[in-house]
Motif scaffolding. Structure first.
Motif, short mmCIF file in Angstrom:
data_model
loop_
_atom_site.label_atom_id
_atom_site.label_comp_id
_atom_site.label_asym_id
_atom_site.label_seq_id
_atom_site.Cartn_x
_atom_site.Cartn_y
_atom_site.Cartn_z
N CYS A 250 0.84 -1.21 0.00
CA CYS A 250 0.00 0.00 0.00
C CYS A 250 0.87 1.26 0.00
O CYS A 250 0.55 2.24 -0.64
N LYS A 251 1.98 1.18 0.75
CA LYS A 251 2.89 2.32 0.80
C LYS A 251 3.46 2.57 -0.60
O LYS A 251 3.56 3.70 -1.06
N LYS A 252 3.85 1.50 -1.26
CA LYS A 252 4.42 1.61 -2.60
C LYS A 252 3.37 2.18 -3.57
O LYS A 252 3.71 2.93 -4.48
N LEU A 253 2.11 1.77 -3.36
CA LEU A 253 1.04 2.23 -4.26
C LEU A 253 0.49 3.59 -3.83
O LEU A 253 -0.53 4.05 -4.35
N ASN A 254 1.15 4.20 -2.86
CA ASN A 254 0.79 5.54 -2.41
C ASN A 254 -0.64 5.62 -1.87
O ASN A 254 -1.32 6.63 -2.06
N HIS A 255 -1.10 4.53 -1.24
CA HIS A 255 -2.41 4.60 -0.58
C HIS A 255 -2.27 5.48 0.64
O HIS A 255 -1.25 5.45 1.32
#
Lengths: 261, 315
Positions: free
Chosen positions: B67-72
């Protein structure tokens, strides 16, 4: 990267200013672009880029993306070729890191700003004789030098228009204006105007050529801000596409009036 | 106990669990999750506990990283009560180690801390069996962990560096060290004179593996067989000791070659005699009915003719 884009420590940022579904491993903000670096364990492409690509294009965010990958990762050949193709199609820059040899890095390919990316050209719709030049233009455009790619397209169209002018002179059909056969110093814009005035070939096609020549000047100067970069990149991409359309239409327009392309 | 609540927690308020033994998350493991979460979102909330204004992950670190990588901006999470230090650590094992194929190194590095917290809680050191019960790991895994723990620090650093690479690119896996250590342990037990030189031997064995003089990690099993050969096959102890010396300190000769030149024949002979014993036992216990069976009779005649031929040739 710092050297290449004159970046300082303060230029490092954590995330894009607008909602993009991707946090790159490293991100910088230069005056004109965002520079993103994604680190890959294996090959020269990452699925994160595929996910973010559409959003970046849609928002016309001037982002240049690099993928850094280990040169000696022993990635299976098929998968490496697939990654390489994706990197090319998405205009991604590639940095290889030779981790068996004191971390020597090499920029294998420069990126193109994402909003500039153009899908691979369908060469089957063009005259065979211009396909090698078109391939070269596209490769130059996508390998980090879109202006140069566009310039080569301009030269290709110019050579065809001047060839048309020369043939019209020989046939005594181009009688107004100041163009004389083989005169390379005569302005291309004026030559197109002359050709249109005497309806040498379809004015619709020539009109597009005129627009292309006019717009070329708008993209030839360097951007100083992101806003300018966005504008210039949009024009560059539009002009490249326009050039493709012209080169698709010109042969038929020439043939209709029995001119050699 | 407070009722567990489902919340959408801001990513920046979430921290990895400090007790999570997993140090390395390889990209190849996260990629499929990345594509799935991007497509359908987080379907199973992560579990966290709260401490101050931060939340620490009990279960779901890969979902969190993705999620962090996907900028959630947020992630669905169930907020649990804060566990005790030991319970927190044991939860990590019971949730993850049983569900995923963890690198043995990451587990091994947390075992000493579990032992320490166990001692603090119970007043005594855990036995292997108690450790197994608490962590859900098999006793065999715990033994393997102990072997890794006892490795010199430089080899642990080497393993950690290797683990960061994709599986296909790892040269010195944990299995390499486990196989090597098992054989060195056998040598140490039977030939104490080597004990002080074993660390040098490790460096040479690593070099031999790097240069393919030792082509497979299973070759270390043959080193153990050389060490146990005097007891198992009756070969001279001095011969075995000399072979071990060569295997450990001669950079150019592989274990397989030494094995073939010293004890292989003796082991083959032993294997043959064992098979003969088994066969003889079987023959002696054949019933009359079995002897009358035509297939068995044919087989016995065949064997007899081979044996007769061999014995006549010898005469």
């Amino acid at each position: 990267m710092e050297e290449r884009y004159d970046l300082k420590e303060k230029d490092t940022i954590n995330t894009f200013p607008t909602a993009i579904s991707w946090n790159p491993d490293l991100l910088w903000e230069s005056k004109t672009h965002y520079i993103a670096l994604e680190i890959s364990d294996i090959g020269p492409f990452r699925p994160t880029i595929e996910i973010a690509f559409g959003q970046i294009t849609l928002k016309e965010l001037p982002v240049k993306i690099y993928v850094a990958y280990p040169k000696n990762a022993n990635q299976p050949k098929d998968s490496y070729q697939k990654d390489l193709k994706s990197a090319k199609n998405y205009g991604i820059g590639i940095i290889s890191v030779d981790d068996n040899n004191n971390f020597i890095t090499e920029i294998e390919k420069d990126p193109v700003s994402i909003p500039l990316v153009i899908n691979e050209i369908d060469y089957s719709i063009f005259k065979k004789q211009i396909c090698p030049t078109l391939r070269e233009c596209y490769a130059t455009y996508m390998n980090g030098n879109p202006q140069m790619g566009l310039q080569r397209m301009y030269q290709l169209i110019e050579s065809k228009i001047r060839k048309l002018g020369d043939q019209a002179i020989i046939n005594n059909l181009l009688t107004t204006g100041g163009y004389s056969k083989g005169d390379r110093s005569y302005s291309l814009g004026n030559l197109i105007d002359d050709l249109m005035r005497q309806r040498i070939i379809s004015n619709a096609v020539l009109g597009r050529c005129r627009g292309f020549v006019d717009d070329r000047n708008n993209v030839s100067h360097e951007a100083k801000t992101k806003m300018e970069a966005i504008k210039i990149e949009k024009n560059t991409k539009d002009n490249f596409k326009l050039a493709l359309r012209i080169l698709e239409e010109l042969p038929a327009a020439f043939a209709n009036k029995n001119y050699r392309f | 106990m407070e009722q567990k609540k489902l919340k959408h927690i801001a990513i920046e308020c979430i921290e990895p669990n400090p007790e999570n033994p997993r140090i390395v998350f390889r990209q190849e493991e996260l990629d499929s999750l990345l594509v799935s979460i991007n497509k359908i979102g987080v379907q199973v909330p992560i579990s966290v506990y709260q401490e101050g204004d931060k939340y620490f992950i009990i279960d779901g670190q890969r979902r969190f990283l993705t999620c962090k990588k996907l900028n959630h901006k947020t992630i669905p999470a169930i907020v649990q009560d804060k566990p005790s230090e030991l319970d927190n650590l044991l939860l990590m094992f019971n949730i993850h180690a049983l569900r995923e194929q963890w690198d043995i190194f990451t587990i091994a590095m947390k075992i000493p801390r579990i032992k320490k917290l166990f001692r603090k809680r119970n007043g005594f050191d855990p036995t292997e069996s108690e450790l197994s019960q608490e962590t859900g790991l098999t006793r065999g895994t715990i033994r393997r962990c102990n072997m890794i723990i006892d490795l010199p620090e430089r080899f642990k650093d080497l393993i950690l560096e290797e683990l960061k690479k994709p599986k296909s690119k790892q040269t010195f896996s944990e299995d390499f060290f486990l196989e090597m250590e098992r054989s060195l342990k056998t040598i140490k037990r039977r030939y104490p004179s080597f004990e002080t030189r074993l660390d040098d031997a490790r460096d040479i064995l690593i070099e031999k593996y790097k240069t393919s003089v030792i082509p497979a990690i299973t070759d270390f099993r043959k080193l153990s067989k050389i060490a146990t050969a005097p007891g198992n096959t009756g070969i001279d102890r001095n011969i075995a000791e000399k072979a071990i010396e060569t295997a450990l300190f001669n950079i150019n000769i592989g274990i397989q070659e030494i094995y073939e030149n010293t004890v292989a024949n003796k082991y083959n002979e032993r294997k043959f005699l064992l098979n003969v014993d088994n066969f003889a036992y079987y023959l002696e216990n054949l019933t009359e009915e079995e002897i009358d069976d035509s297939e068995i009779k044919d087989a016995l005649v065949k064997i007899k003719s081979i044996i007769d031929k061999l014995l006549i040739e010898e005469d």
